[in-house]
Design an enzyme around this catalytic site. Structure first.
Site, PDB file in Angstrom:
ATOM      1  NE  ARG A  58      -4.219  -1.486   0.200  1.00  0.00           N
ATOM      2  CZ  ARG A  58      -4.393  -2.465  -0.707  1.00  0.00           C
ATOM      3  NH1 ARG A  58      -3.528  -2.622  -1.684  1.00  0.00           N
ATOM      4  NH2 ARG A  58      -5.452  -3.241  -0.654  1.00  0.00           N
ATOM      5  CG  HIS A  64      -2.913  -0.792  -7.035  1.00  0.00           C
ATOM      6  ND1 HIS A  64      -3.350  -0.122  -5.924  1.00  0.00           N
ATOM      7  CD2 HIS A  64      -3.017  -2.111  -6.736  1.00  0.00           C
ATOM      8  CE1 HIS A  64      -3.704  -0.986  -4.986  1.00  0.00           C
ATOM      9  NE2 HIS A  64      -3.509  -2.210  -5.451  1.00  0.00           N
TER      10      HIS A  64
HETATM   11  C1  OXD Z   1      -5.904  -5.947  -3.269  1.00  0.00           C
HETATM   12  C2  OXD Z   1      -5.353  -4.962  -4.196  1.00  0.00           C
HETATM   13  O1  OXD Z   1      -5.826  -5.737  -2.062  1.00  0.00           O
HETATM   14  O2  OXD Z   1      -5.693  -5.023  -5.406  1.00  0.00           O
HETATM   15  O3  OXD Z   1      -6.422  -6.978  -3.719  1.00  0.00           O
HETATM   16  O4  OXD Z   1      -4.576  -4.094  -3.798  1.00  0.00           O
END
Ligand code: OXD
Length: 305
Positions: free
Chosen positions: A220, A268
């Site tokens: 994250r 991402h």
């Molecule tokens: C998840 C993401 O947590 O895509 O699946 O970040």
């Protein structure tokens, strides 16, 4: 008894369609479609509006659409009696392992350098056997990454809050962070985002890595203190970073990471949930819930993962 699919910013259509295909009798509403809040017992969520679930008096389960659950657990108004579940899926796990391996190899072998510089000259490259990869967070995804990298021939260790005595590789415990960092040349962050891990990738941590260490963050954006990374790369203590996640997504156009020659950006995409693949486990949990059986892949709310 109804299901609410609630994912503002992510089109719910594929999820609704797949739920209908795989469980034709299910009554499903896609937020913000008109629905009676009292009928909803099961919610499938991604980044729901904060506080909304306190208005659902009969809600029993909130299922995350992904492996991460911080988008749910960070909402202090989720009623205490509601169970939170996460996705555990072979495809997600394989995708994450392959993605991390690709980022590591890109770092070692300068894969984009020759094309970007129109250069036919082979460059010096870093050797697999000289690397010690340190994976922070050895849950389902982290353990798979450890295994993949080990199979390729890397020396790998992990860092986890829970001791993992049976593991084939060294898993350093919570209090052994300095020792773990001191021998790590490439850090892979796969930690869950909790109050304890937010901002963990900061200057103090970077200083404990050997000079030239490299950072990979596929967890994250909130794990990373961005200006600390820039400073430590610019002073030469870190050799660079590959980042797939950011505090603000999409990463704003004017963000200094885009222009930085030692920072690689991906949007991402390390492992993205495929509704077709994961709806069976959501349906299974829905049925278990309706039959009063315990659901699977429960998140420990006190831990936040
Ligand atoms: C998840 C993401 O947590 O895509 O699946 O970040």
């Amino acid at each position: 008894m109804s299901v609410l699919v609630i994912s503002p910013g992510r089109d719910p259509e594929a999820w609704v369609q797949e739920l209908k295909n795989q469980h034709p009798g299910m009554q499903i509403f896609a937020y913000p479609e008109e629905h009676n809040k009292e009928d909803i017992e099961y919610a499938i969520a991604w980044k729901h509006p904060r506080g909304i679930f306190k208005n659902y008096p009969n809600l029993k389960v909130i299922a995350s659409m992904g492996a991460g659950v911080d988008h749910i657990t960070s909402d202090p108004e989720i009623p205490k009696n509601v169970t939170i579940t996460r996705i555990i899926d072979d495809q997600l796990t394989l995708d994450m392992s392959a993605f991390v391996l690709a980022l590591v190899m890109n770092h070692l072998r300068n894969l984009s350098f020759h094309h970007n510089h129109k250069s036919w000259e082979p460059t010096n490259y870093l050797k697999i056997e000289d690397q010690n990869i340190g994976v922070m967070g050895v849950g389902v995804l982290g353990s798979a990454v450890v295994k993949t990298l080990t199979n390729v021939g890397f020396k790998v260790s992990g860092w986890a809050t829970q001791p993992k005595p049976q593991s084939d590789v060294t898993i350093f415990g919570k209090d052994q962070l300095d020792e773990f960092l001191g021998q790590t040349t490439i850090v892979v962050c796969l930690l869950p985002l909790t109050q304890q891990t937010e901002n963990i990738l900061n200057k103090e941590l970077f200083k404990k890595l050997p000079k030239g260490a490299y950072i990979i963050n596929v967890a994250r954006g909130q794990h990373l203190v961005e200006h600390d990374l820039l400073e430590m790369v610019d002073t030469g203590h870190l050799s660079g970073a590959s980042l797939d996640v950011f505090r603000k997504e999409p990463l704003p156009e004017e963000h200094p990471f885009w222009q930085h020659p030692k920072i690689s950006i991906t949007p991402h995409i390390a492992s993205v949930t495929d509704p077709k693949k994961v709806v069976p486990q959501l349906v299974e949990n829905y049925i278990r819930m309706t039959e009063g059986k315990p659901v699977k892949n429960i998140v420990k709310r006190e831990k936040g993962y």
